[in-house]
Design an enzyme around this catalytic site. Structure first.
Site, short mmCIF file in Angstrom:
data_model
loop_
_atom_site.label_atom_id
_atom_site.label_comp_id
_atom_site.label_asym_id
_atom_site.label_seq_id
_atom_site.Cartn_x
_atom_site.Cartn_y
_atom_site.Cartn_z
N HIS A 195 3.20 5.85 -3.82
CA HIS A 195 3.36 4.39 -3.97
C HIS A 195 2.78 3.97 -5.33
CE1 HIS A 195 2.98 0.16 -3.63
NE2 HIS A 195 1.67 0.17 -3.45
N HIS B 281 5.68 -6.49 -5.53
CA HIS B 281 4.60 -5.52 -5.29
C HIS B 281 4.81 -4.21 -6.06
CE1 HIS B 281 1.66 -3.67 -2.15
NE2 HIS B 281 1.66 -2.98 -3.28
N SER C 294 -6.18 1.09 0.77
CA SER C 294 -5.88 -0.03 1.68
C SER C 294 -4.43 0.03 2.19
CB SER C 294 -6.13 -1.37 0.98
OG SER C 294 -5.50 -1.38 -0.28
N GLU C 295 -3.59 0.86 1.55
CA GLU C 295 -2.20 1.01 2.01
C GLU C 295 -2.05 2.20 2.96
OE1 GLU C 295 -0.31 -1.28 1.87
OE2 GLU C 295 -0.42 -2.35 -0.04
N GLY D 23 -9.59 2.29 -4.78
CA GLY D 23 -10.36 2.09 -6.01
C GLY D 23 -10.38 3.29 -6.95
N HIS E 296 2.90 0.74 -8.65
CA HIS E 296 3.31 -0.60 -9.10
C HIS E 296 4.01 -0.41 -10.45
CE1 HIS E 296 -0.29 -2.47 -6.69
NE2 HIS E 296 0.57 -1.82 -5.91
N GLY F 50 -1.96 2.19 -7.28
CA GLY F 50 -1.03 3.09 -6.61
C GLY F 50 -1.79 3.98 -5.65
N ASN F 51 -1.07 4.73 -4.85
CA ASN F 51 -1.71 5.71 -3.97
C ASN F 51 -0.74 6.82 -3.59
OD1 ASN F 51 -0.53 3.84 -1.74
ND2 ASN F 51 -2.16 2.62 -2.71
#
Ligand SMILES: [Zn+2]
Length: 222
Positions: free
Chosen positions: A93, A155, A74-75, A45, A95, A29-30
């Site tokens: 965000h 996703h 990466s998002e 990470g 999962h 997630g981010n």
């Protein structure tokens, strides 16, 4: 130069809260917060359950590095696309397990509970695209039009709001709504709220200031 210490600490706290609630396992997630033309965003990470302010980097709205030793998630494009399109203050965000599961089987999570109006009603499922690509960012931004939440096929889920706390609350609400839908759908065909019923919720919520506390009615202020 401000390194947005307060915002970075708030993001770290939000990440730990999301991990505790079971919405994020490990690094899946981010979270970001926009402060004018800067964005504080979790590093790629970074493990949510032990995330600290040093795991949060600062970029500008073009994604160029401003501060921090770690590479952003990466998002990054997904977050920046939402800020550019909607002018939001925070993006979450995840999962999260049930939201991700529901996104595997429907094109839209129907509005099955009036609290879903806080997400904008029915929640669209953005079509699948590879993680970290501009195609994914574009698809998710389109699914968010007029909404504060979207599911992402195969996703996860995303929410955006005018504050970090609201974006986290909406991520929790979305997971709850998906759980509700999943349980109901396992027993039968869940009833949806009609457009008219949804409209009445908005009218009633506005009249009653739904979702905020108020002083009790006493002799003096009755
Ligand atoms: Zn993801």
């Amino acid at each position: 130069m401000s390194t947005f210490d307060e915002e970075r600490s708030a993001i770290a706290m939000a990440c730990r809260r999301l991990a505790e609630a079971g919405l994020v396992i490990g690094t899946a997630g981010n979270v970001s917060v926009r402060i004018d033309d800067r964005v504080a965003i979790t590093a790629t990470g970074a493990r949510f359950e032990e995330l600290t302010a040093t795991d949060v980097s600062i970029v500008d709205l073009d994604g160029d590095h401003v501060w921090g030793e770690l590479q952003p998630t990466s998002e990054l494009d997904l977050h920046l696309g939402i800020y550019r399109r909607f002018g939001s203050t925070a993006v979450v965000h995840t999962h999260s397990p049930v939201a991700t599961a529901v996104g595997l089987v429907v094109d839209e999570l129907p509005c099955v509970h009036y609290q879903m109006l806080l997400l904008g009603g029915a929640v669209r499922v953005a079509p699948y695209a590879t993680f970290g690509t501009p195609e994914l960012a574009t698809a998710v931004a389109a699914a968010l039009e007029g909404r504060s939440a979207a599911l992402m096929a195969n996703h996860g889920a995303v929410t955006h709001a005018g504050s970090l706390q609201a974006a986290v609350d909406q991520a929790l609400l979305l997971e709850w709504a998906c759980t509700l839908y999943w349980r109901a759908a396992s027993m039968g065909s869940p009833r949806h709220l009609s457009a008219a019923e949804q409209e009445q919720v908005v009218v009633q919520a506005t009249a009653r200031h739904y979702g905020s506390t108020r002083p009790a009615r006493t002799e003096e202020n009755r």
